[in-house]
Design an enzyme around this catalytic site. Structure first.
Site, PDB file in Angstrom:
ATOM      1  N   ASP A   1      26.745 -97.088  -7.154  1.00  0.00           N
ATOM      2  CA  ASP A   1      26.453 -96.052  -8.212  1.00  0.00           C
ATOM      3  C   ASP A   1      27.661 -95.842  -8.844  1.00  0.00           C
ATOM      4  OD1 ASP A   1      24.727 -93.321  -8.866  1.00  0.00           O
ATOM      5  OD2 ASP A   1      26.923 -93.093  -8.907  1.00  0.00           O
TER       6      ASP A   1
ATOM      7  N   TYR B   1      32.764 -92.962 -15.710  1.00  0.00           N
ATOM      8  CA  TYR B   1      33.676 -93.149 -14.594  1.00  0.00           C
ATOM      9  C   TYR B   1      34.676 -94.343 -15.141  1.00  0.00           C
ATOM     10  CZ  TYR B   1      30.244 -91.219 -11.328  1.00  0.00           C
ATOM     11  OH  TYR B   1      29.557 -90.755 -10.440  1.00  0.00           O
TER      12      TYR B   1
ATOM     13  N   LYS C   1      25.089 -94.145 -15.586  1.00  0.00           N
ATOM     14  CA  LYS C   1      24.647 -92.715 -16.184  1.00  0.00           C
ATOM     15  C   LYS C   1      25.080 -92.830 -17.540  1.00  0.00           C
ATOM     16  CE  LYS C   1      25.548 -91.020 -11.516  1.00  0.00           C
ATOM     17  NZ  LYS C   1      26.680 -91.910 -11.104  1.00  0.00           N
TER      18      LYS C   1
ATOM     19  N   HIS D   1      23.576 -87.860 -17.076  1.00  0.00           N
ATOM     20  CA  HIS D   1      24.746 -87.485 -16.097  1.00  0.00           C
ATOM     21  C   HIS D   1      24.863 -85.798 -15.786  1.00  0.00           C
ATOM     22  CE1 HIS D   1      28.729 -88.990 -14.460  1.00  0.00           C
ATOM     23  NE2 HIS D   1      28.215 -88.206 -13.832  1.00  0.00           N
TER      24      HIS D   1
END
Length: 276
Positions: A49, A54, A79, A112
């Site tokens: 994930d 990120y 996401k 998200h």
């Protein structure tokens, strides 16, 4: 009982999603994320994930390629970040993520955060990508009941997954029940509360009974509550240890003790009041 690292839940569209995976939030792009993902896959993990926000999709993609595991055996989630929400911008963001991941298709794509005034348009774009066969399953992250109800008023396709902050201090009972009734799979981020619960005496006592760590007790609790879980680690021994939870089962008494720890307390942002 969920018996192995490869066991899956079946989403409402029939797609199988592993109950257990590796989360890579705050894992550094490059060598660190690549080695963590490769270690997880080597240990038997099949679900990874990540998220555009990120900043490590490229490293995740490289690790997938270098793992030697056939793509169809893996379940990859990313996401759409908040700044990219909206219809056209989501479609563009998806293509950017796919280039970074270097994948032909995605297993799960999530909104998200429920960005006010944007998440419905974002969802329409994600529905299109799903209908075009680019994504095997679609869902949301950090949506509360009222966000889900609002989304489903206009949605053609109901979310298959809702990934939220979930741990013994935030057990989200009403949300979990709502998702269960609506056939939306709940998934936990920060299941270990960023380490805050690892010295809790009740969890230590339960762990001693089974010769397990407090982290293993919490992760087993997730699975017995039928919540998909994706603990983060960059250390290979911890990645292996986190997954060593399929040889014991918490008793009903243990589950009640853990349930009593709930304080409705978040360590992450409030989905009704976030600013990023």
């Amino acid at each position: 009982m969920i018996k192995s690292l490869q066991d899956s839940t079946i989403l409402h569209n029939g797609v199988k999603m592993p109950w257990f995976g590796l989360g890579v939030w705050k894992v550094e792009e490059g060598h660190e994320v690549k080695e963590a993902v490769k270690a997880a896959i080597k240990a038997g993990y099949r679900s990874i994930d990540t998220a555009a926000g990120y900043g490590n999709e490229e490293g995740v993609g490289k690790a997938i390629k270098e793992s030697g595991i056939p793509r169809e055996e893996l379940f990859i989630t990313t996401k759409v970040k908040n700044g990219d929400q909206g219809y056209e911008t989501t479609l563009e963001a998806f293509e950017t993520s796919m280039k970074k991941l270097d994948l032909e298709y995605l297993d799960l794509y999530l909104v998200h955060w429920p960005v006010k005034g944007k998440y419905k348009e974002t969802w329409k774009a994600i529905e299109k990508l799903y209908q075009d066969g680019r994504i095997r399953a679609i869902g949301v992250s950090n949506f509360q009941i009222h966000h889900l109800e609002d989304l489903m008023v206009d949605a053609e396709i109901k979310p298959m997954v809702n990934q939220v902050e979930y741990h013994p201090r935030l057990s989200q009972l009403e949300l979990r029940e709502f998702c269960r009734k609506n056939d939306i799979q709940l998934e936990a981020w920060s299941p270990l509360m960023q380490g805050e619960l690892l010295q809790h005496p009740i969890l230590e006592e339960i762990g001693n009974k089974y010769n397990k760590t407090t982290a293993q007790v919490i992760l087993r609790w997730d699975l017995q509550n039928e919540v998909v879980t994706i603990p983060k680690s960059v250390k290979e021994h911890r990645i292996i240890e986190n997954a060593n939870i399929f040889d014991f089962e918490l008793s009903q008494d243990d589950l009640e003790k853990i349930k009593s720890l709930n304080q409705d307390r978040r360590i992450g942002p409030d989905p009704d009041n976030f600013n990023f």
